[in-house]
Scaffold this active site. Sequence first.
Site, mmCIF file in Angstrom:
data_model
loop_
_atom_site.group_PDB
_atom_site.id
_atom_site.type_symbol
_atom_site.label_atom_id
_atom_site.label_comp_id
_atom_site.label_asym_id
_atom_site.label_seq_id
_atom_site.Cartn_x
_atom_site.Cartn_y
_atom_site.Cartn_z
ATOM 1 N N HIS A 115 0.784 -1.334 0.075
ATOM 2 C CA HIS A 115 -0.056 0.029 -0.144
ATOM 3 C C HIS A 115 0.949 1.135 0.008
ATOM 4 C CE1 HIS A 115 -3.050 -2.832 1.414
ATOM 5 N NE2 HIS A 115 -3.823 -2.203 0.555
ATOM 6 N N GLN A 129 -3.716 -16.690 -3.223
ATOM 7 C CA GLN A 129 -3.905 -16.035 -4.341
ATOM 8 C C GLN A 129 -5.309 -16.947 -4.925
ATOM 9 O OE1 GLN A 129 -2.757 -12.987 -4.840
ATOM 10 N NE2 GLN A 129 -1.995 -13.678 -3.125
#
Length: 705
Positions: free
Chosen positions: A447, A653
Amino acid sequence: MPWCCIGSSSSSTPPISADALLPLGNQENTQPGLPHQAKTPAKTAILVTTGGDGLFIDRLRSTNWTVDSVSPSSVEALLARSRPLLILLDSRTEDLPALAKSIRSMVEDESLLTVISDRSISEKRRRSLAKANIVHFVSWNSRDTSLIEYVARLNARLRILPALYTALDEVDEAIEVCDDSHTVAYVNSAYERLTGCVRSQVIGQPDSEIRRKSLPSSFGGRRNCDWSCLRVSTANASFSGHCVYLRRRVSDGFSNHDQHFAGGQMHRDLSLKSIRSQGGGLVDAPISEVLSLLREASVLCEGGDAAKYIKDAVRLLSSQEIYAPSITRFRDGDRIATQYYDGLIRLQQPGRQRKRSVVDAYRDKRSCSDARRRVSGEVRQALENEHLWSFDVLQLERVSEHHALSQLALKLFGRWKVCEMLQCPEDTMTRWLLSIEAHYHPVNAYHNASHAADVLQATSFFLDAPSVATYVVESHAAASLIAATIHDLDHPGRGNAFLINTRQSLSILYNDLSVLENHHVALAFQLTLQASNNINILANLPREEFAAMRSCIVEMVLATDIRRHFEYLAKFNQMELTDERESEREAHSITICNMLLKCADISNPAREWGLCERWAHRIVQEYFEQTREEKEKALPVTMAFFDRETCNVPLTQVGFVDMFAREAFSCWTQFARLPHVLKQLESNYERWRSMADAWTPAHNNSLLS
């Protein structure tokens, strides 16, 4: 809707016995009670012989058979043009086994091959003919044609099966066929799309009402208890026959072959959802169920007043704020009530100017100047393909020395004429972008400003899609680009749950509701509006336009809260574009932009593999650090599977795609007409799955190396 012809092929026919769909009877096809039976085609036969006819041939012709005599040397030319139901081979023909094999290779199982003889066939010759799959023998002098008639009826039904299977695979209704032993014998493609089950895994399973009711629902469809059982009638009343379980769909989606906007209404089809997601599936919101039921009811009463009322009800229920008041005037022009409403409820006065779509707006601005910025050759080269889905933002991060956001935003904002839209000087925009970039944390593995740049590029790419630009108004396009730029501003590298569990000041300030998302957008406006910063890119907007722009940016950033993922997805899927009123047009534009930004925010799994893998390693690294800190502080562990000592990264994932990405991108890419993006997502998904078995915790120590 136009008719189309879809060729059927026996090679694509699902594995199912012939009588699983068309039960046999011993009467003609005009028998009452069997409307599903096909009309028997002309009864045609070929007699391969060098001699004349006999009693058996006369008997066939007397029962409406057409029998043509042909020599052995001419039979292959005849079979190249037609396929008779019956082929009779004279036993006196020279080298009969070889001729039989040659004919069998041409007709396969489409015709019945029978040897006709004037005497008994020896056992030795029977074995020789059996090698060519000929086991039927008749006598020249026989009058009994009952077996031939039976086979003709059977053959007629078998021949139509490929076409029927092709038709069943094209219908929107989910179909499950069970045989007389209550075993699943057939399911069609709509069944796979609707339930997420794979055909090969369902066929052969015992019939189960519990299993059918427990199947995942299609988004926007009805509940799974709506399966209808159709009993297949047979000639024998005592025979239980087959059962067809049918679940009808609301006609509310794209068909596989008709992905366009029909009659001005936007349609979406979830058939793109991978059938591998058998354990998951999108959970319907109650309002989605209600709207789907109403749409189905409107179809049933089409043409009457009830249909109009139902349509109005659907439009009202599709509103973004279903419980917000819609007050247009007050009794006797009550000024006090009007001012209460304007001051305490409406807050913002709506603009009266009709908003242009992105298509209209940027068609008018094509001739605007494109001033060249002073950037290095490496940066300019890295920015060349910013309009492509294959754009490598991590390469830009490297050559720009971690200034990917400001470099990319300057180019994209210039291309989309954001400064012109905001009436903002370019130097003010440059200072604003540098300030925003500086408030991202470069120590975060994921982020950070490069992630914001990645989301910004995806946002621009999606806005470029013509089917998106048609419905997005100009101001919302600019708002979405700004929202993408600030959507993770000042992210601390820890999630909302962590902030709430540690009782951070931000969670207290925002009452545990979308804590980070509220902080990102609030800080962005605080920085923008602070006079001493001299970076107010909104300063020249009229008050009404400023309020509208701020409202849009706030809503789009708040839409990135993953906790509300399914809520925004439901709103997007229930949107209809038939209403041309300005208020509805703006609401649709906002809904599209919310979905656009959500997909851009979680687009890493759909990027080219090299980018997909590197972004995955970055987010996992950040989650590893959060899990470590949670354990050290004896906090509730938010996602225990992100423990560096045990984590299987490929499985994380795969799970994210199954849970969030596939449903969102199935809906979005179909609306935006970007099928290659979904294809890349599925390709990456398969690659992650293939890596899962070989993954060990030791791999987790070198993810970012």
